[in-house]
Design a protein around this motif. Sequence first.
Motif, PDB file in Angstrom:
ATOM      1  N   UNK A  52      24.126 -51.297  35.220  1.00  0.00           N
ATOM      2  CA  UNK A  52      23.047 -52.039  35.864  1.00  0.00           C
ATOM      3  C   UNK A  52      21.720 -51.307  35.706  1.00  0.00           C
ATOM      4  N   UNK A  53      21.760 -49.965  35.772  1.00  0.00           N
ATOM      5  CA  UNK A  53      20.508 -49.226  35.609  1.00  0.00           C
ATOM      6  C   UNK A  53      19.962 -49.361  34.194  1.00  0.00           C
ATOM      7  N   UNK A  54      20.870 -49.371  33.215  1.00  0.00           N
ATOM      8  CA  UNK A  54      20.411 -49.475  31.824  1.00  0.00           C
ATOM      9  C   UNK A  54      19.653 -50.776  31.608  1.00  0.00           C
ATOM     10  N   UNK A  55      20.084 -51.810  32.325  1.00  0.00           N
ATOM     11  CA  UNK A  55      19.443 -53.107  32.184  1.00  0.00           C
ATOM     12  C   UNK A  55      18.093 -53.123  32.897  1.00  0.00           C
ATOM     13  N   UNK A  56      18.064 -52.526  34.111  1.00  0.00           N
ATOM     14  CA  UNK A  56      16.843 -52.563  34.916  1.00  0.00           C
ATOM     15  C   UNK A  56      15.825 -51.519  34.428  1.00  0.00           C
ATOM     16  N   UNK A  57      16.319 -50.330  34.096  1.00  0.00           N
ATOM     17  CA  UNK A  57      15.419 -49.236  33.761  1.00  0.00           C
ATOM     18  C   UNK A  57      15.924 -48.466  32.534  1.00  0.00           C
ATOM     19  N   UNK A  58      15.907 -49.127  31.368  1.00  0.00           N
ATOM     20  CA  UNK A  58      16.457 -48.458  30.176  1.00  0.00           C
ATOM     21  C   UNK A  58      15.730 -47.155  29.828  1.00  0.00           C
TER      22      UNK A  58
ATOM     23  N   UNK B 181      20.159 -61.313  25.276  1.00  0.00           N
ATOM     24  CA  UNK B 181      19.375 -60.127  25.483  1.00  0.00           C
ATOM     25  C   UNK B 181      18.996 -60.089  26.944  1.00  0.00           C
ATOM     26  N   UNK B 182      19.187 -58.953  27.563  1.00  0.00           N
ATOM     27  CA  UNK B 182      18.788 -58.843  28.954  1.00  0.00           C
ATOM     28  C   UNK B 182      17.296 -58.621  29.036  1.00  0.00           C
ATOM     29  N   UNK B 183      16.621 -59.353  29.870  1.00  0.00           N
ATOM     30  CA  UNK B 183      15.267 -58.947  30.207  1.00  0.00           C
ATOM     31  C   UNK B 183      15.409 -58.099  31.456  1.00  0.00           C
ATOM     32  N   UNK B 184      15.231 -58.703  32.610  1.00  0.00           N
ATOM     33  CA  UNK B 184      15.436 -57.903  33.811  1.00  0.00           C
ATOM     34  C   UNK B 184      16.452 -58.558  34.737  1.00  0.00           C
ATOM     35  N   UNK B 185      17.328 -59.328  34.138  1.00  0.00           N
ATOM     36  CA  UNK B 185      18.335 -59.961  34.981  1.00  0.00           C
ATOM     37  C   UNK B 185      19.412 -58.956  35.358  1.00  0.00           C
ATOM     38  N   UNK B 186      20.235 -59.349  36.257  1.00  0.00           N
ATOM     39  CA  UNK B 186      21.242 -58.443  36.775  1.00  0.00           C
ATOM     40  C   UNK B 186      22.403 -58.300  35.797  1.00  0.00           C
ATOM     41  N   UNK B 187      22.988 -57.108  35.760  1.00  0.00           N
ATOM     42  CA  UNK B 187      24.097 -56.867  34.829  1.00  0.00           C
ATOM     43  C   UNK B 187      25.296 -57.754  35.141  1.00  0.00           C
ATOM     44  N   UNK B 188      25.374 -58.228  36.378  1.00  0.00           N
ATOM     45  CA  UNK B 188      26.519 -59.066  36.744  1.00  0.00           C
ATOM     46  C   UNK B 188      26.469 -60.408  36.022  1.00  0.00           C
ATOM     47  N   UNK B 189      25.267 -60.798  35.613  1.00  0.00           N
ATOM     48  CA  UNK B 189      25.130 -62.025  34.837  1.00  0.00           C
ATOM     49  C   UNK B 189      25.583 -61.716  33.423  1.00  0.00           C
TER      50      UNK B 189
ATOM     51  N   UNK C 271      29.350 -44.006  30.148  1.00  0.00           N
ATOM     52  CA  UNK C 271      28.761 -45.243  29.677  1.00  0.00           C
ATOM     53  C   UNK C 271      29.428 -46.476  30.278  1.00  0.00           C
ATOM     54  N   UNK C 272      30.690 -46.279  30.713  1.00  0.00           N
ATOM     55  CA  UNK C 272      31.445 -47.418  31.216  1.00  0.00           C
ATOM     56  C   UNK C 272      31.179 -47.671  32.685  1.00  0.00           C
ATOM     57  N   UNK C 273      30.471 -46.763  33.339  1.00  0.00           N
ATOM     58  CA  UNK C 273      30.347 -46.912  34.785  1.00  0.00           C
ATOM     59  C   UNK C 273      29.387 -48.039  35.144  1.00  0.00           C
ATOM     60  N   UNK C 274      29.728 -48.731  36.201  1.00  0.00           N
ATOM     61  CA  UNK C 274      28.916 -49.874  36.637  1.00  0.00           C
ATOM     62  C   UNK C 274      27.477 -49.479  36.972  1.00  0.00           C
ATOM     63  N   UNK C 275      27.271 -48.348  37.682  1.00  0.00           N
ATOM     64  CA  UNK C 275      25.872 -47.974  37.990  1.00  0.00           C
ATOM     65  C   UNK C 275      25.052 -47.781  36.720  1.00  0.00           C
TER      66      UNK C 275
END
Lengths: 226, 119
Positions: free
Chosen positions: A148-154, A11-19, A141-145
């Motif tokens: 990463x945004x979904x993870x940081x600011x859902x 589960x992502x908390x606020x880590x980077x999508x690259x992880x 939905x497949x785009x990288x931006x």
Amino acid sequence: MNEKAPNAGHRHEHDDAADHDHGDGGSELSEMDLRVRALESLLVEKGYVDPQALDILIETYETKVGPHNGARVVAKAWTDPEFKRWLLTDASAAIASLGYTGRQGEHMVALENTPQVHNMVVCTLCSCYPWPVLGLPPVWYKSAPYRSRAVIDPRGVMAEFGVRLPDSVEVRVWDSTAEIRYLVLPERPAQTEGWSEAQLATLVTRDSMIGTGLPATPSDIVQRAS
Amino acid sequence: MTTTPEIRAALPDLPCDDAGPVFKAPWEAQAFAMALALHERGAFNWKEWARELAAVIAELKARGDPDTGEDYYRHWLTALERIATRKGLVTGEVLQARCEQWAQAARETPHGQPIELRR
């Protein structure tokens, strides 16, 4: 490659999508995928087709891909408490019991939305995404931006799609692994008492099963009809 | 899609429901969209396309393929590769080489990452 256990869904908390924990294996494309990619990449490079125009065309049809069996799974869980319990404890088996089987080794996990918790799935890049159950992921939905945004600011991403959740609702963002694919079990819409499974299934949208939207409501259906 | 009635007239076997074309897998929609995009820029007309597709299906039938409609888009992609080759947009060799590059790229891409061709 990172050090995490390859089998652990995370589960992502606020880590980077690259992880992004996907185990150590390479990816695989079907023969048809390879042929489509080969032709498409050549036509795009030579300027015979515009990749954005292709995306727009595919977007027109994105809701028409795949059997969308997930809607039936969700509707059954809404009407049958026993099935719902099964779905939440062993989604692969519960889904398979309806005759929807994925590829071997594919493990589905159902995430229940409640008045307190809203789940959202972000990894749709590859075969992680269970399109036979959910339908094709939206192109955006497949785009990288987005990822990463979904993870940081859902909440921000969802607000853009017209979904506003009260601050009291906790948002959980899930990222698939090679072994685990997610299905969001949305909350049953109000004023659907006495509805049949088939009627309920019409309310279940693809976006509600990936958590970027909510199911349709009875009044949406009336509006659609008129 | 404004072109849809025209396509359906030219291709009566196109898998459709009331609202338009349906696909069993993402690649099918991509193959469909590519044909549409090439048609829109005038690479071929739907009559030519229908002939190409019919020829592919006829060949397979002659080889004993039952033609259940299951493989419609497999045939569609074959027809698309052929018409693109015939029109000089790609060559068979380059296409084959590119397929292998994608397979290689997939093998080298950790699961879950976007698969991209290395330039």
